[in-house]
Design a protein around this motif. Structure first.
Motif, PDB file in Angstrom:
ATOM      1  N   SER A  89       0.814  -1.193  -0.068  1.00  0.00           N
ATOM      2  CA  SER A  89      -0.102   0.104   0.008  1.00  0.00           C
ATOM      3  C   SER A  89       0.724   1.189  -0.123  1.00  0.00           C
ATOM      4  N   LYS A  90       2.277   1.013   0.234  1.00  0.00           N
ATOM      5  CA  LYS A  90       3.034   2.192   0.388  1.00  0.00           C
ATOM      6  C   LYS A  90       3.976   2.509  -1.045  1.00  0.00           C
ATOM      7  N   GLN A  91       3.760   1.369  -1.938  1.00  0.00           N
ATOM      8  CA  GLN A  91       4.560   1.541  -2.985  1.00  0.00           C
ATOM      9  C   GLN A  91       4.021   2.372  -4.046  1.00  0.00           C
ATOM     10  N   ALA A  92       4.894   3.396  -4.450  1.00  0.00           N
ATOM     11  CA  ALA A  92       4.518   4.472  -5.547  1.00  0.00           C
ATOM     12  C   ALA A  92       3.921   3.649  -6.706  1.00  0.00           C
ATOM     13  N   ASP A  93       4.559   2.404  -7.001  1.00  0.00           N
ATOM     14  CA  ASP A  93       4.106   1.834  -8.298  1.00  0.00           C
ATOM     15  C   ASP A  93       3.113   0.545  -7.977  1.00  0.00           C
ATOM     16  N   ARG A  94       2.287   0.692  -6.947  1.00  0.00           N
ATOM     17  CA  ARG A  94       1.374  -0.255  -6.568  1.00  0.00           C
ATOM     18  C   ARG A  94       0.235  -0.716  -7.469  1.00  0.00           C
ATOM     19  N   ALA A  95       0.023   0.208  -8.328  1.00  0.00           N
ATOM     20  CA  ALA A  95      -1.026  -0.067  -9.424  1.00  0.00           C
ATOM     21  C   ALA A  95      -0.590  -1.002 -10.269  1.00  0.00           C
ATOM     22  N   ALA A  96       0.726  -1.261 -10.310  1.00  0.00           N
ATOM     23  CA  ALA A  96       1.367  -2.177 -11.212  1.00  0.00           C
ATOM     24  C   ALA A  96       1.047  -3.747 -10.696  1.00  0.00           C
ATOM     25  N   PHE A  97       0.531  -3.928  -9.533  1.00  0.00           N
ATOM     26  CA  PHE A  97       0.635  -5.102  -8.744  1.00  0.00           C
ATOM     27  C   PHE A  97      -0.982  -5.461  -8.781  1.00  0.00           C
ATOM     28  N   ILE A  98      -1.254  -6.776  -9.346  1.00  0.00           N
ATOM     29  CA  ILE A  98      -2.531  -7.224  -9.385  1.00  0.00           C
ATOM     30  C   ILE A  98      -2.938  -8.457  -8.399  1.00  0.00           C
ATOM     31  N   PRO A  99      -3.606  -8.176  -7.218  1.00  0.00           N
ATOM     32  CA  PRO A  99      -3.748  -9.103  -6.243  1.00  0.00           C
ATOM     33  C   PRO A  99      -4.367 -10.292  -6.522  1.00  0.00           C
ATOM     34  N   VAL A 100      -3.867 -11.481  -6.234  1.00  0.00           N
ATOM     35  CA  VAL A 100      -4.032 -12.902  -6.731  1.00  0.00           C
ATOM     36  C   VAL A 100      -4.673 -13.797  -5.390  1.00  0.00           C
ATOM     37  N   LEU A 101      -5.843 -14.274  -5.714  1.00  0.00           N
ATOM     38  CA  LEU A 101      -6.606 -15.138  -4.744  1.00  0.00           C
ATOM     39  C   LEU A 101      -6.609 -14.279  -3.438  1.00  0.00           C
ATOM     40  N   GLU A 102      -7.003 -13.141  -3.370  1.00  0.00           N
ATOM     41  CA  GLU A 102      -6.855 -12.306  -2.266  1.00  0.00           C
ATOM     42  C   GLU A 102      -7.673 -12.893  -0.962  1.00  0.00           C
ATOM     43  N   LYS A 103      -8.919 -13.447  -1.190  1.00  0.00           N
ATOM     44  CA  LYS A 103      -9.689 -14.154  -0.356  1.00  0.00           C
ATOM     45  C   LYS A 103      -8.958 -15.069   0.725  1.00  0.00           C
ATOM     46  N   HIS A 104      -7.965 -15.744   0.041  1.00  0.00           N
ATOM     47  CA  HIS A 104      -7.003 -16.600   0.707  1.00  0.00           C
ATOM     48  C   HIS A 104      -5.840 -16.416   1.300  1.00  0.00           C
ATOM     49  N   TRP A 105      -5.484 -15.172   1.181  1.00  0.00           N
ATOM     50  CA  TRP A 105      -4.425 -14.621   1.894  1.00  0.00           C
ATOM     51  C   TRP A 105      -4.132 -14.969   3.570  1.00  0.00           C
ATOM     52  N   LYS A 106      -2.834 -15.313   3.901  1.00  0.00           N
ATOM     53  CA  LYS A 106      -2.937 -15.662   5.402  1.00  0.00           C
ATOM     54  C   LYS A 106      -2.349 -14.414   6.214  1.00  0.00           C
ATOM     55  N   THR A 107      -2.915 -14.365   7.220  1.00  0.00           N
ATOM     56  CA  THR A 107      -2.518 -13.324   8.216  1.00  0.00           C
ATOM     57  C   THR A 107      -1.193 -13.792   9.124  1.00  0.00           C
ATOM     58  N   PHE A 108      -0.309 -12.792   9.031  1.00  0.00           N
ATOM     59  CA  PHE A 108       1.000 -13.066   9.713  1.00  0.00           C
ATOM     60  C   PHE A 108       0.703 -12.440  11.198  1.00  0.00           C
ATOM     61  N   GLY A 109       1.585 -12.725  11.982  1.00  0.00           N
ATOM     62  CA  GLY A 109       1.828 -12.132  13.418  1.00  0.00           C
ATOM     63  C   GLY A 109       2.228 -10.961  13.234  1.00  0.00           C
ATOM     64  N   ALA A 110       2.024 -10.081  14.390  1.00  0.00           N
ATOM     65  CA  ALA A 110       2.362  -8.488  14.460  1.00  0.00           C
ATOM     66  C   ALA A 110       3.960  -8.622  14.615  1.00  0.00           C
ATOM     67  N   LEU A 111       4.331  -7.234  14.525  1.00  0.00           N
ATOM     68  CA  LEU A 111       6.003  -6.962  14.462  1.00  0.00           C
ATOM     69  C   LEU A 111       5.998  -6.702  15.842  1.00  0.00           C
ATOM     70  N   TYR A 112       7.379  -7.125  16.535  1.00  0.00           N
ATOM     71  CA  TYR A 112       7.614  -6.700  18.005  1.00  0.00           C
ATOM     72  C   TYR A 112       8.909  -6.367  17.836  1.00  0.00           C
ATOM     73  N   LEU A 113       9.482  -5.256  18.788  1.00  0.00           N
ATOM     74  CA  LEU A 113      10.677  -5.033  19.043  1.00  0.00           C
ATOM     75  C   LEU A 113      11.034  -5.875  20.279  1.00  0.00           C
TER      76      LEU A 113
END
Length: 302
Positions: A250-274
């Protein structure tokens, strides 16, 4: 205990970390002969050699490995204790070494780096990019960023982000040449950018969510890399499908060039921790880094 042992051990740990007398001398800002003499005196005190010396590198002996492991935490705590007294002078200063994955750098560090340097001009922030799991104590880092809060009991983990999804993307060039899969089962007829963890040397499997069940998918991998930067380039070029974290895309300037594939099947990752050693935050330079980026991460989540 001999009054100079702490100094000798500091030199010993630095040689082990840097891999050479010269490296330790640069790190400690001492002359190489002084480093060699300190090591010699420590070995004489112990009665055993601590390194096997070759023309190219120095490797720890069995005694060296044992001494390193058994004194590592104690030396770190003593160093922090001395530094905490020095911090009474007020201004945080010194080197802070941190290890972060690409996603941690792009989401947490990079957006606020200029402000950090302006606020703390006397802190030198040394950033090491590594997408694998790093033992910060063993590798000589002050702190790190990682997925998940599973850390050793002597460490602290502070949550920086909410969990987010790992997306699967294609480019229009790939779509035109190969089409796009409509179902998970169709992925076997497509190609994927492989990702190899630098630390474990393991290929990261493609996992998707199928009606609440996690499924692993095997696909041909014409290119394998250990960098998200390379993965993004390969996706955009149309060579293969590839994975990229959703908030990063979502932060990439060229994000429009990328097409989501099988979006409803994407896996959720854990949070980032310090994460960092419990005693580390007593040092002003480390505490400043922890508080700054934790504060910025909380602002981002609002």
């Amino acid at each position: 205990m001999h009054s100079s042992i702490y100094g000798y051990l500091t030199v010993f740990h630095t040689i082990a970390a840097e891999g050479s007398i010269a490296g330790a001398a640069r790190k400690l800002q001492m002359a190489s002969p002084s480093i060699s003499q300190s090591l010699k005196l420590l070995e004489q005190h112990i009665g055993l050699p601590l390194f096997n010396r070759t023309t190219r590198k120095m490797e720890l002996t069995e005694a060296g490995h044992h001494l390193l492991a058994s004194t590592q935490d104690a030396i770190a705590q003593l160093s922090v204790a001395v530094e905490s007294v020095q911090d009474l002078s007020g201004v945080p200063k010194g080197v802070v070494r941190m290890t972060v994955p690409h996603v941690g750098y792009w989401l947490i560090i990079e957006p606020h780096l200029a402000e950090f340097c302006e606020r703390y001009p006397d802190i030198q922030l040394e950033i090491s990019i590594n997408d694998g799991t790093v033992d910060i104590l063993k590798e000589g880092f002050d702190l790190g960023i990682r997925f998940g809060d599973k850390v050793d009991e002597q460490m602290v983990a502070k949550k920086l982000t909410a969990p987010f999804r790992l997306g699967l993307y294609a480019s229009s060039a790939y779509q035109q040449q190969f089409g796009l899969p409509k179902k998970i089962a169709e992925l076997k007829n497509h190609r994927l950018v492989g990702f190899r963890f630098a630390t474990s040397n393991r290929i990261f499997p493609l996992s998707l969510n199928d009606k609440g069940e996690e499924v692993s998918v095997e696909m041909p991998t014409p290119i394998v890399a250990n960098s998200l930067i390379v993965a993004k380039d390969v996706i955009k070029s149309g060579i293969a499908l590839g994975r990229f974290f959703e908030p990063l895309m979502s932060k990439q300037a060229d994000r429009a060039a990328f097409i989501p594939v099988l979006e409803k099947h994407w896996k959720t990752f854990g949070a980032l921790y310090l994460y960092y050693m419990q005693h580390s935050q007593k040092a002003g330079r480390v505490r400043a880094v922890i508080e700054f980026f934790t504060e910025k991460a909380q602002v981002e989540k609002k």
